[in-house]
Design an enzyme around this catalytic site. Sequence first.
Site, mmCIF file in Angstrom:
data_model
loop_
_atom_site.group_PDB
_atom_site.id
_atom_site.type_symbol
_atom_site.label_atom_id
_atom_site.label_comp_id
_atom_site.label_asym_id
_atom_site.label_seq_id
_atom_site.Cartn_x
_atom_site.Cartn_y
_atom_site.Cartn_z
ATOM 1 N N HIS A 1 0.807 -1.230 0.000
ATOM 2 C CA HIS A 1 0.000 0.000 0.000
ATOM 3 C C HIS A 1 0.840 1.282 0.000
ATOM 4 C CE1 HIS A 1 -3.421 -2.473 0.124
ATOM 5 N NE2 HIS A 1 -3.599 -2.555 1.425
ATOM 6 N N GLU B 1 -11.512 -3.756 -3.019
ATOM 7 C CA GLU B 1 -10.515 -2.795 -3.469
ATOM 8 C C GLU B 1 -10.327 -2.931 -4.982
ATOM 9 O OE1 GLU B 1 -6.946 -3.197 -0.790
ATOM 10 O OE2 GLU B 1 -8.322 -4.655 0.111
ATOM 11 N N HIS C 1 -9.736 1.733 0.574
ATOM 12 C CA HIS C 1 -9.655 0.565 1.460
ATOM 13 C C HIS C 1 -10.787 0.543 2.489
ATOM 14 C CE1 HIS C 1 -7.724 -2.760 3.556
ATOM 15 N NE2 HIS C 1 -6.717 -2.739 2.685
#
Length: 387
Positions: A140, A352, A214
């Site tokens: 991420h 996602e 997210h």
Amino acid sequence: MGGNRLLLLIAIAGVAGLAACSTKSTTPAEPPSIASEPFGQADGTPVTRYTLANGHRMRVRILTYGGIIQTVEVPDRTGRVGNVVLGFPTLDGYLNNTGPAKTYFGAIIGRYGNRIAKGAFSLNGNEYHVPINNNGNSLHGGSAGFDTKVWHASPQSASDSVSLKLQYVSPAGEMGYPGTLTTIVTYTLNQKNELRINYHATTDAPTVINLTNHSYFNLAGEDTLDIYGHRVTIHADNYTPTDSTQIPTGQIARVQGTPFDFTSATAVGAHIAANDPQLLLAHGYDHNWVINRGNNTGLVEAARAEDPQTGRTLTVSTTEPGVQFYTSNFIDGAFTGTSGRIYRQGAGFTMETQHYPDSPNHANFPTTTLNPGQTFDSTTVFAFGTE
């Protein structure tokens, strides 16, 4: 004659009732609105919370810190409104959510959503290294990704929607990524109970990019136990299996005959405890599904979830090629949510929308390279309803 008169009165009453119902259903809804309030500070920078509301009892709260969707309130089949995303009640919850147990509740993820193997990739013959922060890999965007930034906000209003435009300029070299990347993420709430997310980015040097959101959903309500009874459909005949560190092997595998087959509505908990190597590695579902797009390059329906208890539904449409379905396998009970409930494993699920994990290291995956003169444009729509 008396009987005919009675029938006539009943008929008149029925017409009047229909007229009343018709009048009620055509009553104009309240116009959409957007409001703001202070929400603390992050390293001395003020953080603002915006509340987007429409005329159909949907309300979304978004923070300028991380572009975080803190709450999404929508009605159930009885009209009862409840929050359906996981989050923290205060800014401190997000600021202190660090380390291996970090959840990224509701945040904008970038520069690169999901994983990059060993924090390394090559681009135009140059080798780049980004922070390793998850089981030997980069996750991420690294240790200080877009979820930790305070974004510049511009509220916008239209006749049938309200929007929050967020902008962040990531300097060249931040988290090891090349190029200065200018990113704009726009959240739009309309009168159809749809939350649209538009991602837009440009760069001054070749780089890689994979933006997503997210949010963890629990359509029964953020204050309920788990999502194992939710019925999920994912419009994907294939997924990308991973190795022991959750990096894709490069294979595009069929879901048919496996616990990963959600091509028809299936309870999340139906096969999550199956003796399947992929499920054992991830302690549940945490994989990328390859959306059935055909030749369609625009918005397509990627997934749908429904909660039988409340009747709430969520339909996810996107321009992206993949979607990461994650069942909050690593939430360990250390987090207190917006309702005061302690979150545990299975408390929510993510959808996602994304390019595939580790794409820079797999030539057979859709490219995530962005060059100067090009524009990254991506759209995802979370549409809420009831059954």
